[in-house]
Enzyme design. Sequence first.
Site, PDB file in Angstrom:
ATOM      1  N   LYS A 164      39.688  41.832  43.451  1.00 48.94           N
ATOM      2  CA  LYS A 164      40.704  40.863  43.908  1.00 48.94           C
ATOM      3  C   LYS A 164      40.577  40.582  45.405  1.00 48.94           C
ATOM      4  O   LYS A 164      41.054  39.559  45.890  1.00 48.94           O
ATOM      5  CB  LYS A 164      42.115  41.286  43.522  1.00 48.94           C
ATOM      6  CG  LYS A 164      42.619  42.586  44.134  1.00 48.94           C
ATOM      7  CD  LYS A 164      43.136  42.470  45.549  1.00 48.94           C
ATOM      8  CE  LYS A 164      43.250  43.831  46.182  1.00 48.94           C
ATOM      9  NZ  LYS A 164      43.542  43.829  47.605  1.00 48.94           N
ATOM     10  N   ASP A 217      47.783  43.043  41.767  1.00 50.04           N
ATOM     11  CA  ASP A 217      47.224  43.077  43.122  1.00 50.04           C
ATOM     12  C   ASP A 217      46.659  41.707  43.517  1.00 50.04           C
ATOM     13  O   ASP A 217      46.685  41.320  44.697  1.00 50.04           O
ATOM     14  CB  ASP A 217      46.134  44.158  43.197  1.00 50.04           C
ATOM     15  CG  ASP A 217      45.965  44.717  44.597  1.00 50.04           C
ATOM     16  OD1 ASP A 217      46.693  44.274  45.506  1.00 50.04           O
ATOM     17  OD2 ASP A 217      45.105  45.596  44.783  1.00 50.04           O
TER      18      ASP A 217
END
Length: 308
Positions: A164, A217
Amino acid sequence: METKITVIGAGAWGSTLAFLAEANGHQVRLWSRQSSSTLADVLADAEIVVSAVSMKGVRPVVEQVKSLEIGKQVIFVTATKGLDASTTCTPSQIWQAAFPANSVVVLAGPNLSKEIQAGLPAATVVGSHDLEAAKLVQTVFNSGRFRVYTNDDPLGVELGGTLKNVMAIAAGACDGLQLGTNAKAALVTRGLAEIIRIGNHWGAKTDTFYGLSGLGDLLATCNSPLSRNYQVGYGLAIGKSLTEILTNLEGTAEGVNTSQVLVHLANQQGISVPISSEVDRLLQGNVTPQAAVNSLMLRDVKPETHLP
Ligand SMILES: NC(=O)C1=CN([C@@H]2O[C@H](COP(=O)(O)OP(=O)(O)OC[C@H]3O[C@@H](n4cnc5c(N)ncnc54)[C@H](O)[C@@H]3O)[C@@H](O)[C@H]2O)C=CC1
Ligand SMILES: O=C(CO)COP(=O)(O)O
């Protein structure tokens, strides 16, 4: 029950994790390269060792810890989000290879340390093949301000947190270019599809990426100016150089190194990673932010799936 915990790495995240464990009544020692005590001193009789160093520090720290006598009952918790530049290993793979007889737990989630330090509520995941170890780590950190879930797919937990960061750079660039909410939603959604494609290829479970360490996240870092990775993308989009951004950045933006390692691996293995490739080209100075957007928008049309 009080547990003896040593946290290695006194940066933003290591200090926060040490604070959370201490607030739960555990005996915590926090160590950094600047500490006056030796690693041997702070590791003596530790039951849980938490590593929160940046990726570049993982291998040197593992080598130092390996030279000491560590019992098989010691649980290692890794909170680093990155890929090793020379071997492409994840941090937990490095710890597990060095300590094959010990349990290794991965801790990751939407955990911007400044928000946690400010007393705001957050949740995270501890993933391990040893569920008993994960449960122990869960009780050590869980509180009314930090809710901890267990997961049996440590690789998925780790890759969610690591990959991410690349998408957060893209999201920062998207906001820096003022491309709007539709574009950002498309980017984050297709970013998740790309993360799942890579994760599946490397053996992680799809479900894990829909959890806190994946989607969670991704949402946090792609939407928060507190994210260092987001700041990198934003800065590039408003015309700053990477050197200037990194010089003024508070702490580490792991996505810069991760993009390079990831794209190299994906090209070798034939995994389609269009967003990560544009992020890497942007970081290398081989494409402008707007040209990267055009390139993504003008790709061949395809069905909506995380498959290539
Ligand atoms: N800050 C945050 O909000 C969060 C950070 N993380 C991850 O945690 C890791 C650390 O992040 P931060 O604490 O924010 O970074 P930071 O830049 O504030 O701290 C990094 C720490 O690693 C240590 N380190 C680096 N190389 C070392 C070496 N060779 N030997 C010993 N120590 C070494 C540094 O001394 C420093 O204490 C990163 O992988 C990051 O992605 C994960 C969740 C939240
Ligand atoms: O991983 C993080 C929050 O979960 C921190 O993100 P940055 O490293 O981009 O600041």
